[in-house]
Design a protein around this motif. Structure first.
Motif, PDB file in Angstrom:
ATOM      1  N   GLN A  62      41.473  32.194 -79.299  1.00 22.83           N
ATOM      2  CA  GLN A  62      40.146  31.834 -79.780  1.00 22.83           C
ATOM      3  C   GLN A  62      39.204  31.677 -78.587  1.00 22.83           C
ATOM      4  O   GLN A  62      39.525  30.958 -77.638  1.00 22.83           O
ATOM      5  CB  GLN A  62      40.206  30.541 -80.603  1.00 22.83           C
ATOM      6  CG  GLN A  62      41.122  30.671 -81.818  1.00 22.83           C
ATOM      7  CD  GLN A  62      41.187  29.399 -82.630  1.00 22.83           C
ATOM      8  OE1 GLN A  62      40.185  28.692 -82.791  1.00 22.83           O
ATOM      9  NE2 GLN A  62      42.363  29.069 -83.152  1.00 22.83           N
ATOM     10  N   TYR A  63      38.051  32.340 -78.670  1.00 28.80           N
ATOM     11  CA  TYR A  63      37.190  32.448 -77.506  1.00 28.80           C
ATOM     12  C   TYR A  63      35.715  32.283 -77.857  1.00 28.80           C
ATOM     13  O   TYR A  63      35.310  32.376 -79.011  1.00 28.80           O
ATOM     14  CB  TYR A  63      37.385  33.813 -76.833  1.00 28.80           C
ATOM     15  CG  TYR A  63      38.816  34.130 -76.479  1.00 28.80           C
ATOM     16  CD1 TYR A  63      39.384  33.622 -75.313  1.00 28.80           C
ATOM     17  CD2 TYR A  63      39.601  34.901 -77.324  1.00 28.80           C
ATOM     18  CE1 TYR A  63      40.703  33.903 -74.986  1.00 28.80           C
ATOM     19  CE2 TYR A  63      40.922  35.190 -77.006  1.00 28.80           C
ATOM     20  CZ  TYR A  63      41.464  34.683 -75.840  1.00 28.80           C
ATOM     21  OH  TYR A  63      42.781  34.944 -75.524  1.00 28.80           O
ATOM     22  N   VAL A  64      34.927  32.059 -76.814  1.00 27.62           N
ATOM     23  CA  VAL A  64      33.464  32.085 -76.907  1.00 27.62           C
ATOM     24  C   VAL A  64      32.983  33.220 -76.011  1.00 27.62           C
ATOM     25  O   VAL A  64      33.370  33.304 -74.845  1.00 27.62           O
ATOM     26  CB  VAL A  64      32.836  30.759 -76.444  1.00 27.62           C
ATOM     27  CG1 VAL A  64      31.321  30.817 -76.581  1.00 27.62           C
ATOM     28  CG2 VAL A  64      33.409  29.589 -77.223  1.00 27.62           C
ATOM     29  N   ARG A  65      32.157  34.089 -76.550  1.00 25.27           N
ATOM     30  CA  ARG A  65      31.640  35.228 -75.798  1.00 25.27           C
ATOM     31  C   ARG A  65      30.156  34.995 -75.527  1.00 25.27           C
ATOM     32  O   ARG A  65      29.366  34.850 -76.462  1.00 25.27           O
ATOM     33  CB  ARG A  65      31.872  36.530 -76.568  1.00 25.27           C
ATOM     34  CG  ARG A  65      33.350  36.777 -76.882  1.00 25.27           C
ATOM     35  CD  ARG A  65      33.536  37.977 -77.802  1.00 25.27           C
ATOM     36  NE  ARG A  65      33.170  39.219 -77.156  1.00 25.27           N
ATOM     37  CZ  ARG A  65      33.987  39.927 -76.373  1.00 25.27           C
ATOM     38  NH1 ARG A  65      35.209  39.478 -76.120  1.00 25.27           N
ATOM     39  NH2 ARG A  65      33.595  41.050 -75.830  1.00 25.27           N
TER      40      ARG A  65
ATOM     41  N   VAL B 192      33.363  35.187 -70.841  1.00 23.20           N
ATOM     42  CA  VAL B 192      34.198  34.851 -71.991  1.00 23.20           C
ATOM     43  C   VAL B 192      34.890  33.531 -71.677  1.00 23.20           C
ATOM     44  O   VAL B 192      35.514  33.377 -70.632  1.00 23.20           O
ATOM     45  CB  VAL B 192      35.256  35.936 -72.280  1.00 23.20           C
ATOM     46  CG1 VAL B 192      36.146  35.515 -73.456  1.00 23.20           C
ATOM     47  CG2 VAL B 192      34.581  37.274 -72.579  1.00 23.20           C
TER      48      VAL B 192
ATOM     49  N   ASP C 281      38.338  28.559 -76.279  1.00 20.06           N
ATOM     50  CA  ASP C 281      38.078  27.441 -77.172  1.00 20.06           C
ATOM     51  C   ASP C 281      39.057  26.331 -76.815  1.00 20.06           C
ATOM     52  O   ASP C 281      40.248  26.427 -77.093  1.00 20.06           O
ATOM     53  CB  ASP C 281      38.261  27.887 -78.628  1.00 20.06           C
ATOM     54  CG  ASP C 281      38.161  26.733 -79.606  1.00 20.06           C
ATOM     55  OD1 ASP C 281      37.716  25.648 -79.192  1.00 20.06           O
ATOM     56  OD2 ASP C 281      38.528  26.917 -80.776  1.00 20.06           O
TER      57      ASP C 281
ATOM     58  N   THR D 117      35.745  28.323 -83.405  1.00 21.02           N
ATOM     59  CA  THR D 117      35.409  29.677 -82.966  1.00 21.02           C
ATOM     60  C   THR D 117      35.823  30.757 -83.958  1.00 21.02           C
ATOM     61  O   THR D 117      35.323  31.876 -83.877  1.00 21.02           O
ATOM     62  CB  THR D 117      36.075  29.987 -81.610  1.00 21.02           C
ATOM     63  OG1 THR D 117      37.466  29.650 -81.681  1.00 21.02           O
ATOM     64  CG2 THR D 117      35.432  29.181 -80.501  1.00 21.02           C
TER      65      THR D 117
ATOM     66  N   THR E   6      36.759  37.183 -87.313  1.00 19.22           N
ATOM     67  CA  THR E   6      36.594  37.137 -85.868  1.00 19.22           C
ATOM     68  C   THR E   6      37.304  35.926 -85.303  1.00 19.22           C
ATOM     69  O   THR E   6      37.428  34.896 -85.975  1.00 19.22           O
ATOM     70  CB  THR E   6      35.105  37.077 -85.475  1.00 19.22           C
ATOM     71  OG1 THR E   6      35.000  36.930 -84.059  1.00 19.22           O
ATOM     72  CG2 THR E   6      34.399  35.909 -86.141  1.00 19.22           C
ATOM     73  N   SER E   7      37.801  36.034 -84.094  1.00 20.25           N
ATOM     74  CA  SER E   7      38.456  34.904 -83.428  1.00 20.25           C
ATOM     75  C   SER E   7      37.595  34.370 -82.289  1.00 20.25           C
ATOM     76  O   SER E   7      38.068  33.637 -81.432  1.00 20.25           O
ATOM     77  CB  SER E   7      39.829  35.319 -82.868  1.00 20.25           C
ATOM     78  OG  SER E   7      39.674  36.342 -81.906  1.00 20.25           O
ATOM     79  N   SER E   8      36.325  34.770 -82.280  1.00 21.67           N
ATOM     80  CA  SER E   8      35.429  34.267 -81.241  1.00 21.67           C
ATOM     81  C   SER E   8      34.024  34.143 -81.812  1.00 21.67           C
ATOM     82  O   SER E   8      33.682  34.800 -82.794  1.00 21.67           O
ATOM     83  CB  SER E   8      35.415  35.192 -80.017  1.00 21.67           C
ATOM     84  OG  SER E   8      34.966  36.483 -80.365  1.00 21.67           O
TER      85      SER E   8
ATOM     86  N   HIS F 140      34.877  41.758 -80.589  1.00 22.16           N
ATOM     87  CA  HIS F 140      34.404  40.504 -81.182  1.00 22.16           C
ATOM     88  C   HIS F 140      34.691  40.449 -82.673  1.00 22.16           C
ATOM     89  O   HIS F 140      35.284  39.496 -83.161  1.00 22.16           O
ATOM     90  CB  HIS F 140      32.910  40.323 -80.943  1.00 22.16           C
ATOM     91  CG  HIS F 140      32.355  39.105 -81.608  1.00 22.16           C
ATOM     92  ND1 HIS F 140      32.736  37.837 -81.233  1.00 22.16           N
ATOM     93  CD2 HIS F 140      31.509  38.959 -82.646  1.00 22.16           C
ATOM     94  CE1 HIS F 140      32.118  36.961 -82.000  1.00 22.16           C
ATOM     95  NE2 HIS F 140      31.371  37.611 -82.873  1.00 22.16           N
TER      96      HIS F 140
END
Length: 298
Positions: free
Chosen positions: A85-88, A102, A105, A207, A226-228, A290
């Protein structure tokens, strides 16, 4: 729900003594703890763990080989297929929204303790299969559930809003949106006398974002997973936050994430169902890492 109490029953114990918001049956309010309580009842009256019950009575019966529930959320067994899980981060001062970084989370939800209100691991394809069986207008959910059960799930309980929708293909409708039993329906008449036009669910964690949209009349479904999340800011603001070391990371990210439509998966679900080419879709196609979209039609 960030700390696993050790059992679904103990999690129920953390909220069971809290006062009721209203007398049962007099109003409606979405409540995650209620779903956890239902999972506890499944265990209590079936004599099985929640994982065993889901596997035997739902997943196996439907041939879902990549769908399961993990109470320990990978602590005992790592699933190599699970996505992170990420933030872009994107620079919103550039014409093409240039990517900047990137981030991870760091406040992920423990989906094990969220038993009943989350925690099932699946794939887009198998989740679509589940919806196609559950909400089949012809079979009424058989053999998974009875016709009366499907009708109860889709019965309009609480009006979320009335308005007008303009679809990307040029069609337009007056709509009434209702909360039902764990999902949302959009109807073309007040009270849904002819049943829903669309069945939809959107949710996620910090996220993760999901959108599932089913045209109940035409049996057509669109999913966006989505995982971000996308965070829009500029280099100077981003670097200042990075250097200052002030603020909860979730609060910092949320401020930037709320300023973009790209974190609204239901927007993309409607867009893809009706095949409209827009700038947002062009962005989605450009950034395939994404969003992962699946379009399935019955």
């Amino acid at each position: 729900f960030f700390i696993n109490m050790g059992s679904i029953g103990r999690t129920v114990g953390t909220f069971l003594t809290q006062p009721l918001m209203f007398a049962p049956g007099s109003a409606y309010h979405y409540s995650n703890p209620n779903f956890i309580l239902l999972a506890y009842f499944v265990e209590k009256y079936s004599g099985m763990t929640f994982r065993e019950y889901l596997s035997e009575n739902i997943f196996s019966r439907m041939g879902l080989e990549n769908t399961y529930f993990d109470f320990f959320n990978q602590a005992l067994s790592l699933d190599p297929k699970r996505v992170g899980q990420y933030v872009r981060y994107y620079d919103n001062t550039t014409e093409n929204l240039e990517p900047m970084a990137v981030g991870a989370d760091v406040l992920q939800l423990d989906i094990g303790v969220a038993s009943g209100t989350g925690g099932i691991i699946s794939t887009a394809k198998e989740y679509a299969t589940f919806w196609y069986v559950l909400f089949d207008k012809t079979t009424k959910g058989s053999p998974l559930i009875s016709q009366s059960s499907q009708e109860a799930i889709l019965a309009p309980w609480n009006l979320a809003g009335a308005g007008h929708i303009n679809l990307p293909n040029g069609e337009s409708y007056d709509t009434w949106t209702y909360y039902t039993q764990g999902t949302v329906v959009i109807c073309l008449a007040e009270g849904c006398p002819g049943g829903p036009k669309w069945i939809m669910y959107t949710g996620g964690t910090i996220t993760v974002r999901t959108a599932n949209l089913l045209d109940y009349e035409n049996f057509m479904m669109t999913q966006v997973w989505t995982s971000s999340i996308v965070a829009m800011t500029d280099h100077e603001t981003f670097q200042h936050a990075f250097d200052s070391q002030i603020g909860n990371p979730n609060n910092v990210v949320n401020e930037w994430a709320q300023a973009t439509q790209f974190n609204n998966p239901m927007y993309f679900a409607f867009m893809k169902m009706y095949e409209n080419k827009t700038d947002a879709e062009a962005f989605w196609q450009k950034d395939e890492q994404h969003y992962s979209g699946v379009i399935t039609r019955g």
